[in-house]
Each structure stands twice: as C-alpha cells, then as structure tokens.
Write a protein that holds these residues in place. Structure first.
Motif, short mmCIF file in Angstrom:
data_model
loop_
_atom_site.label_atom_id
_atom_site.label_comp_id
_atom_site.label_asym_id
_atom_site.label_seq_id
_atom_site.Cartn_x
_atom_site.Cartn_y
_atom_site.Cartn_z
N HIS A 134 0.82 -1.21 0.00
CA HIS A 134 0.00 0.00 0.00
C HIS A 134 0.86 1.26 0.00
O HIS A 134 0.39 2.32 0.43
N ALA A 135 2.07 1.17 -0.49
CA ALA A 135 2.96 2.32 -0.49
C ALA A 135 2.49 3.39 -1.48
O ALA A 135 2.06 3.09 -2.60
N LEU A 136 2.53 4.65 -1.03
CA LEU A 136 2.22 5.82 -1.86
C LEU A 136 0.84 5.73 -2.50
O LEU A 136 0.65 6.08 -3.67
N GLU A 137 -0.13 5.28 -1.72
CA GLU A 137 -1.51 5.29 -2.21
C GLU A 137 -2.11 6.68 -2.02
O GLU A 137 -1.88 7.35 -1.02
N THR A 193 -1.08 7.24 1.87
CA THR A 193 -0.03 6.51 2.58
C THR A 193 1.33 7.04 2.15
O THR A 193 1.48 7.67 1.10
N ASP A 194 2.34 6.79 2.98
CA ASP A 194 3.69 7.27 2.66
C ASP A 194 4.46 6.20 1.89
O ASP A 194 3.89 5.19 1.43
N HIS A 195 5.77 6.37 1.76
CA HIS A 195 6.60 5.49 0.95
C HIS A 195 6.74 4.10 1.55
O HIS A 195 7.16 3.16 0.86
N LEU A 196 6.41 3.95 2.84
CA LEU A 196 6.46 2.63 3.48
C LEU A 196 5.07 2.02 3.65
O LEU A 196 4.94 0.98 4.29
N GLY A 197 4.05 2.67 3.11
CA GLY A 197 2.69 2.15 3.21
C GLY A 197 2.01 2.46 4.52
O GLY A 197 0.97 1.87 4.83
N ARG A 198 2.56 3.39 5.31
CA ARG A 198 1.95 3.76 6.58
C ARG A 198 0.84 4.79 6.35
O ARG A 198 0.97 5.66 5.48
N ASP A 199 -0.23 4.67 7.11
CA ASP A 199 -1.36 5.58 6.97
C ASP A 199 -0.94 6.98 7.42
O ASP A 199 -0.59 7.20 8.58
#
Length: 288
Positions: A58-61, A71-77
């Motif tokens: 889910h990175a950079l959604e 989301t950021d480059h690591l898929g964090r909300d």
C-alpha cells in the motif's frame, strides 16, 4: 438626508458583517485548535490505525476513504501519523511557549518597573537576542543541547524570550506611573508584590495575545527544526519530519508533504486569528 441615512446604514451593515465574520472565524479557530489538542491528548479517539504499521503493498496510495491522507513510501497511513504526530509537535510547542513566557516576562517586568541603568543593560542584552534570526539561534542552541523534542522546545522558547521581555517591559512602563501603582508603593507594597497584584492583571490581554501569536510561530519553528532533522527520530511521527520524509516523493505523491503541511498552516492561521481576537478584545475593554 435620505442618502446620508442610507449610506450610514450600509456602512453599519458592513461593519456588523465584518464583526460577525471575525467572530465566526474566531469560533472556528477555537474549535479547530481544540480538535488538534484532542489529537495530541487522545489520538485513539480519532483513528484506530497504528501509525508505525507499514505495508509495501500500500505504499504511496493516494487519499481515499480507507486512507484519508493517503499513505507514505512505506505504506503507513498518513492520517494516523499526522494525528499521532500532533502529540510530539504540540508538546514541543507548548514547552517552548512556557519557556519563553516564564523566561521573558519576569525580565521585562523588572526592567520596565525599575528603569535606569538596570533597564538599559537588560534591554541591550534583549536587543542582541532580537538581532539574531530566531531560527538560526534555535539551531545553534539545539546543536549544543542535542537533538530531541525537549531540546527543540528549549531552543525555540529561548529564541522567543526577547519578544515576551519587550512586551512585558512596555506594559510595566505603561502602568508604573498609574495612580493605583504609586498608591500601592506609597503604602509599603514591595515592587514585586505591586507587579504581581496591580500591573500583571492589566497586562493579561496583551500577554494572552502574544502567547497565542507565539504559539503559531513556535509551531512553525518546531516543524522547521524537525524538518531539518533536529526533532524526534524516525519512525516516530512529527509534523516536520512527515514533510521531510515526503519531499523525495512530491512529484509522484503530493499528499505526503501537502497534507501535513496544510495542517501546520491551518494551526498557525487559527492561532493568529485567536491572537487577533484577544488583542482586539483587550483594546476594547481598555477603551471602555
């Protein structure tokens, strides 16, 4: 006569509208700042997502119903990270304002109340502090103290001491010649006691206005230092750090920097609006 009456009524209507508009903006600013404060005190009430949980799938959604800020480059909300980041950002900001308030107010009050050579010496030292750009001074202090939220708070607060000292000095010089102040001193009241019981209550309005104004400035300063890497270490969320982490992906994921930055801008604008309201209110009370 009719034309004058109509022009007067139009002018009064415009003034009433502007007053109502200012009141609406002030109420909206207070509600927004209370919401941000709620983020810092009880973040779990606003999001159930772990801000440290990452997922490469889910990175950079882009922002969506599942991820309001994307989301950021690591898929964090990113929304949860902004909410949890409010705790670190506002903690540093609050500590900075406290340091500036309790560091600058006593100096300024004593300087303005005593006058003479003591006032001149203190003000020359304050002028030297004000001659140095606040961000540069904060960076120098953080470099000496070390990195971290507390160190940033102390650095930003120390750089704002001069503003509170000059304001307090002005209020002390304004009221020290008042009849009730001279009467208190003539009755044997100590200068410190006179400052606390007679001068400080009259300076409450300007003090609160400056506190709100410096709160907004401290948010910018804390975020700037965190952006430069002086604040909370990754992966802990902090507003300036979130903007710094997203700047490398701004061409493909604008939300990583824009949305956290927008939160910072809105907090500063809300604090400035509150400061303007407090200042106008105190001036209106004094005029009455």
């Amino acid at each position: 006569m009719d034309n004058n009456s109509s022009s007067y009524s139009v002018s009064a209507a415009i003034q009433n509208f502007l007053r109502r508009r200012g009141a609406v903006l002030t109420i909206a600013s207070c509600i927004f700042l209370l919401g941000i404060l709620g983020w810092s005190v009880a973040p779990t009430l606003f999001t159930s997502v772990n801000p440290l949980h990452s997922s490469s799938l889910h990175a950079l959604e882009a922002p969506s119903r599942a991820h309001w800020f994307g989301t950021d480059h690591l898929g964090r909300d990113l929304f949860s990270r902004v909410i949890y980041g409010a705790s670190n950002s506002l903690l540093a900001t609050g500590l900075a304002v406290i340091v500036a308030l309790f560091g600058g107010m006593p100096i300024g009050f004593l300087s303005g109340f005593l006058g003479g050579r003591a006032d001149a010496a203190i003000m020359r030292a304050i002028d030297v502090l004000m001659a140095v750009p606040s961000l540069l001074l904060s960076m120098a202090i953080v470099t000496v103290l070390g990195f971290g939220i507390t160190e940033i708070a102390v650095a930003v607060g120390f750089s704002a001491v001069a503003a509170f000292a000059r304001m307090a000095r002005g209020e002390a010089m304004r009221w020290r010649g008042a009849a009730f102040v001279e009467a208190a001193i003539a009755c044997g009241r100590s200068p410190i006691g006179t400052l606390i019981t007679h001068v400080l209550p009259h300076a409450a309005g300007p003090v609160l206005a400056l506190v709100a104004l410096e709160f907004g400035s401290a948010v910018l300063a804390v975020s700037s230092l965190s952006f430069l890497g002086f604040g909370a270490p990754p992966p802990q969320p902090e507003w300036g750090l979130l903007i710094a982490e997203g700047r490398n992906y701004i061409s493909v994921a604008w939300w990583c920097t824009t949305l956290p930055g927008l939160v910072v801008v809105l907090v500063v604008l809300a604090a400035n609006q509150l400061a303007r309201f407090v200042q106008d209110r105190s001036e209106r009370i004094e005029s009455e």
